[in-house]
Motif scaffolding. Structure first.
Motif, PDB file in Angstrom:
ATOM      1  N   LYS A   1      90.920 -41.024  30.817  1.00 25.27           N
ATOM      2  CA  LYS A   1      91.454 -41.057  32.177  1.00 25.27           C
ATOM      3  C   LYS A   1      92.951 -41.318  32.165  1.00 25.27           C
ATOM      4  CE  LYS A   1      87.366 -42.657  34.740  1.00 25.27           C
ATOM      5  NZ  LYS A   1      86.855 -43.716  35.655  1.00 25.27           N
ATOM      6  N   VAL A   2      93.624 -40.692  33.120  1.00 23.74           N
ATOM      7  CA  VAL A   2      95.024 -41.001  33.404  1.00 23.74           C
ATOM      8  C   VAL A   2      95.046 -41.854  34.667  1.00 23.74           C
ATOM      9  CG1 VAL A   2      97.261 -40.087  34.095  1.00 23.74           C
ATOM     10  CG2 VAL A   2      95.930 -38.919  32.330  1.00 23.74           C
ATOM     11  N   ARG A   3      95.767 -42.977  34.599  1.00 18.33           N
ATOM     12  CA  ARG A   3      95.868 -43.880  35.738  1.00 18.33           C
ATOM     13  C   ARG A   3      97.333 -44.039  36.120  1.00 18.33           C
ATOM     14  NH1 ARG A   3      91.868 -46.155  32.396  1.00 18.33           N
ATOM     15  NH2 ARG A   3      89.835 -46.398  33.423  1.00 18.33           N
ATOM     16  N   MET A   4      97.650 -43.738  37.384  1.00 18.13           N
ATOM     17  CA  MET A   4      99.025 -43.880  37.869  1.00 18.13           C
ATOM     18  C   MET A   4      99.018 -43.648  39.370  1.00 18.13           C
ATOM     19  SD  MET A   4     102.425 -41.999  36.358  1.00 18.13           S
ATOM     20  CE  MET A   4     104.019 -42.815  36.476  1.00 18.13           C
ATOM     21  N   PHE A   5     100.015 -44.169  40.062  1.00 18.02           N
ATOM     22  CA  PHE A   5     100.165 -43.981  41.505  1.00 18.02           C
ATOM     23  C   PHE A   5      98.916 -44.414  42.265  1.00 18.02           C
ATOM     24  CE2 PHE A   5     102.747 -40.098  40.035  1.00 18.02           C
ATOM     25  CZ  PHE A   5     103.919 -40.836  39.926  1.00 18.02           C
ATOM     26  N   GLY A   6      98.209 -45.408  41.749  1.00 15.21           N
ATOM     27  CA  GLY A   6      96.990 -45.855  42.409  1.00 15.21           C
ATOM     28  C   GLY A   6      95.849 -44.872  42.304  1.00 15.21           C
ATOM     29  N   THR A   7      95.969 -43.906  41.397  1.00 18.79           N
ATOM     30  CA  THR A   7      94.964 -42.855  41.229  1.00 18.79           C
ATOM     31  C   THR A   7      94.466 -42.857  39.791  1.00 18.79           C
ATOM     32  OG1 THR A   7      96.013 -41.478  42.921  1.00 18.79           O
ATOM     33  CG2 THR A   7      94.554 -40.365  41.369  1.00 18.79           C
ATOM     34  N   SER A   8      93.187 -42.597  39.610  1.00 19.83           N
ATOM     35  CA  SER A   8      92.596 -42.469  38.288  1.00 19.83           C
ATOM     36  C   SER A   8      91.870 -41.138  38.219  1.00 19.83           C
ATOM     37  CB  SER A   8      91.614 -43.622  38.019  1.00 19.83           C
ATOM     38  OG  SER A   8      90.964 -43.451  36.786  1.00 19.83           O
ATOM     39  N   LEU A   9      92.305 -40.278  37.289  1.00 27.86           N
ATOM     40  CA  LEU A   9      91.696 -38.953  37.162  1.00 27.86           C
ATOM     41  C   LEU A   9      91.192 -38.751  35.735  1.00 27.86           C
ATOM     42  CD1 LEU A   9      94.148 -36.627  39.144  1.00 27.86           C
ATOM     43  CD2 LEU A   9      91.889 -37.433  39.841  1.00 27.86           C
ATOM     44  N   PRO A  10      89.929 -38.388  35.587  1.00 27.32           N
ATOM     45  CA  PRO A  10      89.397 -38.115  34.248  1.00 27.32           C
ATOM     46  C   PRO A  10      89.801 -36.726  33.764  1.00 27.32           C
ATOM     47  CG  PRO A  10      87.678 -37.819  35.880  1.00 27.32           C
ATOM     48  CD  PRO A  10      88.884 -38.311  36.625  1.00 27.32           C
ATOM     49  N   VAL A  11      89.901 -36.595  32.457  1.00 25.16           N
ATOM     50  CA  VAL A  11      90.174 -35.321  31.805  1.00 25.16           C
ATOM     51  C   VAL A  11      89.154 -35.153  30.691  1.00 25.16           C
ATOM     52  CG1 VAL A  11      91.825 -33.948  30.480  1.00 25.16           C
ATOM     53  CG2 VAL A  11      92.638 -35.443  32.306  1.00 25.16           C
ATOM     54  N   CYS A  12      88.565 -33.958  30.603  1.00 27.81           N
ATOM     55  CA  CYS A  12      87.548 -33.690  29.592  1.00 27.81           C
ATOM     56  C   CYS A  12      87.915 -32.460  28.783  1.00 27.81           C
ATOM     57  CB  CYS A  12      86.185 -33.467  30.246  1.00 27.81           C
ATOM     58  SG  CYS A  12      85.644 -34.815  31.313  1.00 27.81           S
ATOM     59  N   THR A  13      87.691 -32.536  27.472  1.00 31.66           N
ATOM     60  CA  THR A  13      87.813 -31.384  26.600  1.00 31.66           C
ATOM     61  C   THR A  13      86.502 -31.224  25.850  1.00 31.66           C
ATOM     62  OG1 THR A  13      88.662 -32.572  24.660  1.00 31.66           O
ATOM     63  CG2 THR A  13      90.267 -31.889  26.317  1.00 31.66           C
ATOM     64  N   TYR A  14      86.272 -30.002  25.365  1.00 31.45           N
ATOM     65  CA  TYR A  14      84.983 -29.698  24.763  1.00 31.45           C
ATOM     66  C   TYR A  14      85.178 -28.935  23.455  1.00 31.45           C
ATOM     67  CZ  TYR A  14      83.547 -30.939  29.456  1.00 31.45           C
ATOM     68  OH  TYR A  14      83.370 -31.612  30.636  1.00 31.45           O
ATOM     69  N   LEU A  15      84.423 -29.335  22.440  1.00 31.47           N
ATOM     70  CA  LEU A  15      84.531 -28.718  21.130  1.00 31.47           C
ATOM     71  C   LEU A  15      83.156 -28.276  20.654  1.00 31.47           C
ATOM     72  CD1 LEU A  15      86.376 -28.099  18.648  1.00 31.47           C
ATOM     73  CD2 LEU A  15      85.760 -30.367  17.789  1.00 31.47           C
ATOM     74  N   THR A  16      83.063 -27.003  20.278  1.00 33.68           N
ATOM     75  CA  THR A  16      81.826 -26.497  19.716  1.00 33.68           C
ATOM     76  C   THR A  16      82.140 -25.373  18.745  1.00 33.68           C
ATOM     77  OG1 THR A  16      79.619 -25.611  20.227  1.00 33.68           O
ATOM     78  CG2 THR A  16      81.428 -24.844  21.622  1.00 33.68           C
ATOM     79  N   ASP A  17      81.533 -25.430  17.586  1.00 30.68           N
ATOM     80  CA  ASP A  17      81.630 -24.347  16.608  1.00 30.68           C
ATOM     81  C   ASP A  17      83.090 -24.012  16.260  1.00 30.68           C
ATOM     82  OD1 ASP A  17      80.166 -22.768  14.940  1.00 30.68           O
ATOM     83  OD2 ASP A  17      79.868 -21.138  16.352  1.00 30.68           O
ATOM     84  N   GLY A  18      83.928 -25.038  16.169  1.00 25.35           N
ATOM     85  CA  GLY A  18      85.323 -24.843  15.801  1.00 25.35           C
ATOM     86  C   GLY A  18      86.224 -24.395  16.927  1.00 25.35           C
ATOM     87  N   MET A  19      85.701 -24.292  18.146  1.00 27.62           N
ATOM     88  CA  MET A  19      86.522 -23.884  19.292  1.00 27.62           C
ATOM     89  C   MET A  19      86.643 -25.039  20.277  1.00 27.62           C
ATOM     90  SD  MET A  19      86.266 -20.602  21.873  1.00 27.62           S
ATOM     91  CE  MET A  19      84.812 -21.165  22.766  1.00 27.62           C
ATOM     92  N   LEU A  20      87.879 -25.370  20.610  1.00 27.73           N
ATOM     93  CA  LEU A  20      88.169 -26.381  21.619  1.00 27.73           C
ATOM     94  C   LEU A  20      88.456 -25.689  22.939  1.00 27.73           C
ATOM     95  CD1 LEU A  20      88.798 -29.455  22.139  1.00 27.73           C
ATOM     96  CD2 LEU A  20      91.205 -28.874  21.700  1.00 27.73           C
ATOM     97  N   VAL A  21      87.838 -26.173  23.999  1.00 25.80           N
ATOM     98  CA  VAL A  21      88.088 -25.617  25.329  1.00 25.80           C
ATOM     99  C   VAL A  21      88.939 -26.611  26.106  1.00 25.80           C
ATOM    100  CG1 VAL A  21      87.077 -24.728  27.452  1.00 25.80           C
ATOM    101  CG2 VAL A  21      85.886 -24.399  25.272  1.00 25.80           C
ATOM    102  N   ASP A  22      90.165 -26.196  26.384  1.00 23.51           N
ATOM    103  CA  ASP A  22      91.205 -27.003  27.016  1.00 23.51           C
ATOM    104  C   ASP A  22      91.592 -28.170  26.105  1.00 23.51           C
ATOM    105  OD1 ASP A  22      91.679 -25.404  29.251  1.00 23.51           O
ATOM    106  OD2 ASP A  22      90.105 -26.375  30.415  1.00 23.51           O
ATOM    107  N   ALA A  23      92.861 -28.590  26.214  1.00 26.63           N
ATOM    108  CA  ALA A  23      93.418 -29.522  25.225  1.00 26.63           C
ATOM    109  C   ALA A  23      93.860 -30.851  25.809  1.00 26.63           C
ATOM    110  CB  ALA A  23      94.610 -28.857  24.511  1.00 26.63           C
ATOM    111  N   GLY A  24      93.791 -31.001  27.136  1.00 24.86           N
ATOM    112  CA  GLY A  24      94.201 -32.265  27.724  1.00 24.86           C
ATOM    113  C   GLY A  24      95.706 -32.378  27.873  1.00 24.86           C
TER     114      GLY A  24
END
Length: 285
Positions: free
Chosen positions: A25-48
């Protein structure tokens, strides 16, 4: 498993049906937003985002990342792409037409740069029609709405949909100024034609009944469209409608100077006339 970075956020990792899901999670400005990345079979989907370098990079370094698939070039999805590529020689796929933008340092509004961090340049090539890994075939689907060039990845034999920012939640109250609501509804309708099982969202995380989640968001946007159309027919302005439908304004709307706001949702929903007509006709069949 959880590892804590110096920002106070911890990285949570779990395996879901052969996919490693990493979340911080990134926390700032009174806001907390989660970020997710996914890895399968050597492929990462989105990097954060770069802001979560200390959380995500140790996880990435412990794995062999042959490919990185970036759903769109916003800084929270590819802020770490350059670093991954420099360290592992990873091939990076991005939506067609975004190659030049990826190769330049991104110009990001100040509040987003503070929140997510910078987006350094990286080398990338356009997505092919499908990506073959050792065990999977991913269909690359154009899914405009959040951005004009957004893409999703679908693995039909498993029912996996890596959805980037198409979903995020079923009832969004805030949209970016560049988001196009009619395109988003058309995208959701297209995805609902697929046999979606598990949805892997870049912010909401792993959603087990992905098809139902996509349908809920589509129906919510259509309901907002109906409400907006009702008030427009009464002669109300978009700003007045926004105050009626979404009376509470989060701090992020003020900090972003309206780039991320409910008014953008109201203005976008005002363009749903064609989609509302089609939905009404389908309901009578």
């Amino acid at each position: 498993m959880a590892k804590r970075g110096n920002s106070g956020s911890s990285l949570e990792v779990r395996e879901v049906d052969g996919v490693e899901a990493a979340r911080a999670k990134v926390r700032m400005f009174g806001t907390s937003l989660p970020v997710c990345t996914y890895l399968t079979d050597g492929m990462l989907v989105d990097a954060g985002p770069a802001r979560l370098e200390r959380e995500f990079m140790p996880f990435f370094r412990e794995r062999c990342i042959e490919r990185l698939a970036v759903s769109h070039v916003h800084e929270d999805h590819c802020g770490l792409a350059a670093q991954i590529q420099a360290e592992q020689g990873t091939s990076v796929y991005i939506p067609a037409g975004a190659e030049d933008a990826a190769a330049r340092r991104a110009k990001i509004p100040l509040y987003r740069r503070l929140f997510w961090g910078p987006r350094p340049p990286f080398d990338a090539e356009a997505f092919p029609d499908r990506i073959e890994t050792g065990s999977h075939t991913f269909e690359v689907i154009r899914t405009p709405g959040h951005t004009r060039d957004h893409v999703c990845l679908f693995e039909p034999s498993r029912g996996w949909l890596f959805s980037g920012d198409v979903y995020t939640r079923s009832d969004p109250r805030l949209l970016f100024a560049e988001e196009h609501v009619p395109d988003l509804v058309r995208t959701l309708n297209r995805l609902l034609e697929l046999d979606v099982g598990t949805l892997f969202c870049a912010h909401a995380g792993v959603v087990e009944d992905g098809w139902r989640a996509l349908a809920a968001k589509r129906d919510y946007l259509l309901r907002i469209g109906e409400q907006v159309r009702h008030y427009l027919d009464l002669g109300y302005s978009p700003r007045r409608i926004d105050r009626i439908l979404f009376p509470g304004k989060p701090a992020m709307t003020r900090i972003s100077m309206g780039e991320w706001s409910s008014l953008n949702l109201v203005r976008g929903a005002a363009g749903l006339e064609e989609e509302l007509t089609a939905n009404s006709a389908n309901g009578r069949e």
